[in-house]
Design a protein around this motif. Structure first.
Motif, mmCIF file in Angstrom:
data_model
loop_
_atom_site.group_PDB
_atom_site.id
_atom_site.type_symbol
_atom_site.label_atom_id
_atom_site.label_comp_id
_atom_site.label_asym_id
_atom_site.label_seq_id
_atom_site.Cartn_x
_atom_site.Cartn_y
_atom_site.Cartn_z
ATOM 1 N N GLY A 1 0.758 -1.234 0.000
ATOM 2 C CA GLY A 1 0.000 0.000 0.000
ATOM 3 C C GLY A 1 0.792 1.289 0.000
ATOM 4 N N GLU A 2 2.052 1.275 0.454
ATOM 5 C CA GLU A 2 2.858 2.498 0.463
ATOM 6 C C GLU A 2 3.532 2.767 -0.876
ATOM 7 O OE1 GLU A 2 3.125 4.800 2.959
ATOM 8 O OE2 GLU A 2 1.441 3.617 3.709
ATOM 9 N N THR A 3 3.391 1.842 -1.818
ATOM 10 C CA THR A 3 4.054 1.981 -3.109
ATOM 11 C C THR A 3 3.561 3.211 -3.868
ATOM 12 O OG1 THR A 3 4.374 -0.408 -3.283
ATOM 13 C CG2 THR A 3 4.442 0.852 -5.334
ATOM 14 N N LEU A 4 4.493 4.028 -4.332
ATOM 15 C CA LEU A 4 4.211 5.195 -5.181
ATOM 16 C C LEU A 4 3.201 6.152 -4.557
ATOM 17 C CD1 LEU A 4 4.018 3.426 -8.670
ATOM 18 C CD2 LEU A 4 5.965 4.652 -7.696
ATOM 19 N N HIS A 5 3.214 6.267 -3.232
ATOM 20 C CA HIS A 5 2.274 7.194 -2.601
ATOM 21 C C HIS A 5 2.566 8.637 -3.013
ATOM 22 C CE1 HIS A 5 5.079 8.819 0.482
ATOM 23 N NE2 HIS A 5 5.627 7.617 0.427
ATOM 24 N N GLU A 6 3.822 8.946 -3.303
ATOM 25 C CA GLU A 6 4.166 10.301 -3.740
ATOM 26 C C GLU A 6 3.527 10.624 -5.089
ATOM 27 O OE1 GLU A 6 7.936 8.276 -1.956
ATOM 28 O OE2 GLU A 6 6.432 7.816 -3.503
ATOM 29 N N PRO B 1 12.271 11.133 -5.085
ATOM 30 C CA PRO B 1 12.217 9.734 -4.661
ATOM 31 C C PRO B 1 10.903 9.073 -5.074
ATOM 32 C CG PRO B 1 11.576 11.133 -2.840
ATOM 33 C CD PRO B 1 11.879 12.059 -4.012
ATOM 34 N N ALA B 2 10.947 7.771 -5.224
ATOM 35 C CA ALA B 2 9.749 6.958 -5.448
ATOM 36 C C ALA B 2 9.819 5.760 -4.505
ATOM 37 C CB ALA B 2 9.670 6.484 -6.897
ATOM 38 N N SER B 3 8.743 5.538 -3.765
ATOM 39 C CA SER B 3 8.708 4.465 -2.771
ATOM 40 C C SER B 3 8.088 3.200 -3.356
ATOM 41 C CB SER B 3 7.895 4.900 -1.547
ATOM 42 O OG SER B 3 8.464 6.029 -0.930
ATOM 43 N N PHE B 4 8.680 2.063 -3.038
ATOM 44 C CA PHE B 4 8.126 0.758 -3.412
ATOM 45 C C PHE B 4 8.088 -0.100 -2.151
ATOM 46 C CE2 PHE B 4 10.037 2.405 -7.288
ATOM 47 C CZ PHE B 4 9.073 2.143 -8.241
ATOM 48 N N GLN B 5 6.886 -0.360 -1.657
ATOM 49 C CA GLN B 5 6.740 -1.253 -0.509
ATOM 50 C C GLN B 5 6.550 -2.669 -1.022
ATOM 51 O OE1 GLN B 5 3.150 -1.038 1.853
ATOM 52 N NE2 GLN B 5 4.211 -1.701 3.709
ATOM 53 N N ILE B 6 7.341 -3.596 -0.506
ATOM 54 C CA ILE B 6 7.259 -4.989 -0.922
ATOM 55 C C ILE B 6 6.697 -5.813 0.231
ATOM 56 C CG2 ILE B 6 8.472 -6.925 -1.956
ATOM 57 C CD1 ILE B 6 8.638 -4.307 -3.560
ATOM 58 N N LEU B 7 5.583 -6.494 -0.008
ATOM 59 C CA LEU B 7 5.018 -7.416 0.964
ATOM 60 C C LEU B 7 5.489 -8.826 0.639
ATOM 61 C CD1 LEU B 7 1.279 -6.220 1.097
ATOM 62 C CD2 LEU B 7 3.263 -5.311 2.333
ATOM 63 N N TYR B 8 6.011 -9.525 1.635
ATOM 64 C CA TYR B 8 6.448 -10.907 1.471
ATOM 65 C C TYR B 8 5.443 -11.822 2.180
ATOM 66 C CZ TYR B 8 10.877 -8.771 0.102
ATOM 67 O OH TYR B 8 11.846 -8.012 -0.518
ATOM 68 N N LEU B 9 4.844 -12.726 1.435
ATOM 69 C CA LEU B 9 3.843 -13.643 1.960
ATOM 70 C C LEU B 9 4.423 -15.054 1.945
ATOM 71 C CD1 LEU B 9 2.379 -11.156 0.514
ATOM 72 C CD2 LEU B 9 0.392 -12.643 0.355
ATOM 73 N N THR B 10 4.520 -15.669 3.103
ATOM 74 C CA THR B 10 5.085 -17.011 3.216
ATOM 75 C C THR B 10 4.090 -17.921 3.918
ATOM 76 O OG1 THR B 10 7.302 -16.056 3.431
ATOM 77 C CG2 THR B 10 7.055 -18.374 4.000
ATOM 78 N N GLY B 11 3.865 -19.105 3.371
ATOM 79 C CA GLY B 11 2.977 -20.075 3.999
ATOM 80 C C GLY B 11 3.248 -21.468 3.459
ATOM 81 N N TRP B 12 2.669 -22.456 4.105
ATOM 82 C CA TRP B 12 2.909 -23.855 3.753
ATOM 83 C C TRP B 12 1.590 -24.570 3.515
ATOM 84 C CZ3 TRP B 12 7.995 -25.610 3.456
ATOM 85 C CH2 TRP B 12 8.955 -24.720 3.963
#
Length: 314
Positions: free
Chosen positions: A154-159, A262-273
């Motif tokens: 959600g924080e990606t490219l907020h600017e 600047p340009a912001s890129f928020q990366i979400l990492y989803l891990t599961g089994w």
């Protein structure tokens, strides 16, 4: 604008045909703009190396040109990787290094329990039915198989979102969606649980990249295949004055001493089994046999009665 689970259940957010067109156009010159894909691919490979386990059969879900397969093979000894991308051109590029298929992430053409691991880097943020896509991924995994996804948050490219919105309001008297809505961290955690993954973990990184000006940023996004594909996007040509005003706003608010933005890129990492009988299970509440106070060598103090409204606590 947050890409919430309610939106995913009730709305057609993205024009998937436009997503495919954007990616097809980007494929020809993708190597000049794939820095973010390369960076996140390296981080995902490092995470898999930390698990210290073999995954002979792997699916690269949203493969783009096939970077993940080339990065995984030397480090993890993956025996067989299938690349899947909605873009025919990207799937064709990936096929140069092994099996590849052009298909939708929401309609996986694989039998249940086909893979030991499914990895997805920077693709799932364009999926309309993200809960359904995650369920299908889990079903394609063998028991105790790994899912590891990295998607824009959600924080990606907020600017950029704020500058474009303000510029359109000033120039056109109203704003249309121009930057894709993205999932929030708390939504992603809930989606992993809803999809039936065991031991789900979600965390995030925030990367900041600087550009000489906002026009180079927008050119880069098109080169990544990340152009606007929102169903409700404004159709037709946008006056150049909108982008000129957006550049002024962006520069005034975020420009650095050297003039770069600047340009912001928020990366979400989803891990599961995928569930398996051998996995750890949470204990039943109240079944603990040792007190936390003993482990911390402290004194246990009763919480007492519930706090009353309007009562101050020191």
């Amino acid at each position: 604008m947050a890409y919430t689970s309610a939106m995913m259940d009730q709305m057609l957010v993205f024009d998937r045909a436009q997503v495919r067109r954007n990616r097809d156009r980007a494929a020809g010159d993708y190597a000049a703009h794939d820095f973010l894909k390369r960076e996140i691919t390296e981080r995902v490979v490092d995470r898999m190396c930390d698990i210290q386990r073999r995954f002979p059969r792997l699916l690269d879900l949203g493969s783009h040109s096939g970077l993940l397969r080339r990065g995984l093979a030397p480090k993890l000894g993956v025996e067989w990787t299938v690349c899947l991308d909605p873009s025919d051109r990207f799937a064709g590029m990936a096929s140069a290094s092994g099996p590849a298929v052009a298909a939708e992430e929401e309609l996986l053409p694989f039998a249940p329990a086909s893979f030991d691991a499914i990895v997805s880097t920077l693709s799932l943020h364009w999926v309309n039915d993200l809960p359904g896509a995650l369920v299908q991924a889990r079903e394609c995994l063998k028991p105790d198989g790994l899912f590891l996804g990295a998607m824009l948050g959600g924080e990606t490219l907020h600017e950029l979102r704020a500058a474009l919105t303000e510029a359109e309001i000033e120039v056109l008297g109203g704003a249309g969606p121009r930057v894709s809505p993205f999932a929030e961290l708390q939504d992603a955690a809930g989606l992993m649980q809803r999809a039936g993954f065991a031991l789900p973990v979600v965390d995030s990184d925030l990367l900041t990249v600087t550009y000489e000006n906002v026009f180079l940023l927008m050119h880069e996004l098109r080169g990544m295949g990340e152009g606007n594909a929102i169903v409700t996007r404004r159709k037709g040509m946008t006056p150049r004055t909108v982008f000129l005003r957006a550049a002024e706003i962006y520069q005034a608010r975020h420009g650095g001493p050297n003039g770069r933005v600047p340009a912001s890129f928020q990366i979400l990492y989803l891990t599961g089994w995928a569930p398996h009988a051998s996995q750890q299970k949470p204990l039943r509440p109240g079944s603990a046999t040792h007190r936390l106070a003993d482990a911390l060598d402290g004194t246990e103090i009763s919480a007492g009665d519930p706090a009353q409204p309007g009562r101050n606590r020191r």
